[in-house]
Design an enzyme around this catalytic site. Structure first.
Site, mmCIF file in Angstrom:
data_model
loop_
_atom_site.group_PDB
_atom_site.id
_atom_site.type_symbol
_atom_site.label_atom_id
_atom_site.label_comp_id
_atom_site.label_asym_id
_atom_site.label_seq_id
_atom_site.Cartn_x
_atom_site.Cartn_y
_atom_site.Cartn_z
ATOM 1 N N LYS A 203 33.351 -43.818 27.452
ATOM 2 C CA LYS A 203 33.126 -42.377 26.429
ATOM 3 C C LYS A 203 32.898 -42.645 25.460
ATOM 4 O O LYS A 203 33.655 -43.025 24.947
ATOM 5 C CB LYS A 203 33.989 -40.789 26.914
ATOM 6 C CG LYS A 203 33.957 -39.683 26.133
ATOM 7 C CD LYS A 203 35.002 -38.843 26.584
ATOM 8 C CE LYS A 203 35.341 -37.962 25.358
ATOM 9 N NZ LYS A 203 36.490 -36.957 26.142
HETATM 10 C C1 R5P Z 1 38.014 -37.187 22.522
HETATM 11 O O1 R5P Z 1 38.762 -38.063 22.484
HETATM 12 C C2 R5P Z 1 38.431 -35.619 23.015
HETATM 13 O O2 R5P Z 1 39.462 -35.257 23.185
HETATM 14 C C3 R5P Z 1 37.505 -34.720 23.945
HETATM 15 O O3 R5P Z 1 37.894 -35.265 24.491
HETATM 16 C C4 R5P Z 1 35.870 -35.224 23.910
HETATM 17 O O4 R5P Z 1 36.034 -35.423 22.704
HETATM 18 C C5 R5P Z 1 34.740 -34.823 23.941
HETATM 19 O O5 R5P Z 1 35.143 -33.509 23.844
HETATM 20 P P1 R5P Z 1 34.096 -32.810 22.673
HETATM 21 O O6 R5P Z 1 33.394 -32.560 24.188
HETATM 22 O O7 R5P Z 1 34.854 -31.155 22.713
HETATM 23 O O8 R5P Z 1 33.836 -33.292 22.018
#
Ligand code: R5P
Length: 290
Positions: A203
């Site tokens: 991710k």
């Molecule tokens: C990652 O470490 C965070 O905990 C979130 O899961 C990630 O940033 C995704 O969320 P957002 O789309 O709000 O950035």
């Protein structure tokens, strides 16, 4: 013992027809074993090869941030539209109904809060992940952080060691330190390091030159959404990422902080799985919001 009456001899052996060899729809996973592939197939739709993961793990570091004050009211109604949900064990066990029947990507590391800098990083026990029947475990890598790079890479490595014994895939999350450039060079480096250390999913963030990040990463890349954007821009972000090779999104704030989260997650789903353009996705969002 089955009833032996009328036991019929097999007579349809397909002689002369080669055994069907199945390809596999998840990048870099063709050589993995059945349990791994089964779990990855629960996350990445075999028909499209893509996934919409709904991330609401933010509380582990941010507490009850906007949109996550009441998981039962704001997040549970979104779960049916997600391919996979990503959260901590605390929220999973206390607020997610046990009958949602969605694959869980478990936030598996912890160790700090927004009140301090990253100050330690620990990972949960594999036994707990197994008890919760998770489909993936997610841990963060602080690549380039002089104090925590080694610690977080070791955590990823240890998580892969333990999770792979039970055929549980691991997602590496590329954290971006304040001093890091948010560019393809950095995300490409961090993503590749996740994969080299055994992550089955990475991710990271969308950036200029994202195609290169994806090309050099041997496992599927999903993007985080980042800070809240106007809905059309968020759909554009999804569209660009998918068009440039992302295998999906793992999105939080741009869904649960939307003015209409139920409509937004459906629009994101349509962009990711059906190839809707940002304009079409936004039109769908508006229609569903009426
Ligand atoms: C990652 O470490 C965070 O905990 C979130 O899961 C990630 O940033 C995704 O969320 P957002 O789309 O709000 O950035």
């Amino acid at each position: 013992m089955a009833d032996l009456d009328d036991l019929r001899e097999g007579n349809n052996f397909g002689l002369g027809v080669a055994t069907q060899q199945q390809g596999f729809h998840v990048k870099g996973a063709a050589n993995l074993s059945w349990g791994m592939k089964d779990r990855l197939s629960r996350i990445f739709n075999p028909a499209t090869g893509k996934a919409v993961m709904l991330a609401f793990d933010h509380g582990f570091i941010m507490g009850p941030t906007s949109g996550l004050e009441r998981i039962d009211l704001t997040i549970v109604p979104l779960i049916e539209y997600a391919d996979c949900i990503m959260c901590t064990r605390g929220i999973l066990q206390s607020a997610v109904p046990t009958d949602v029947n969605k694959p869980i990507c478990l936030r598996s590391d912890a160790g700090t809060s927004i009140l301090t800098e990253l100050n330690d990083n620990v990972v949960i026990d594999i036994d707990d992940a197994i008890r919760m029947n998770v489909s993936a475990m997610a841990v963060m890598l602080a690549v380039g952080d002089p104090a925590f790079e080694a610690k977080t890479i070791a955590n990823l490595y240890a998580t892969v060691d333990k999770a792979s014994r039970y055929n549980i895939p691991v997602m590496g999350i590329t954290a971006v330190g304040k001093q890091m450039a948010r560019d393809a060079r950095y995300f490409g480096l961090a993503s590749r390091i996740c994969a080299e250390n055994g992550a089955n999913i990475v991710k990271t963030y969308y950036c200029d030159g994202f195609k290169k990040v994806v090309a050099a990463c041997p496992v599927p890349v999903v993007i985080a959404g980042g800070k809240k954007l106007p809905e059309k821009e968020a759909l554009e972000l999804c569209y660009n990422a998918i068009n440039e090779g992302a295998a999906g999104v793992d999105m939080g704030r741009n869904v649960f902080q939307s003015e209409n989260p139920v409509a937004m997650i459906q629009a994101v789903h349509a962009v990711v799985h059906k190839g809707l353009t940002p304009d079409q996705g936004f039109e769908l969002f508006q229609d569903l919001s009426k």
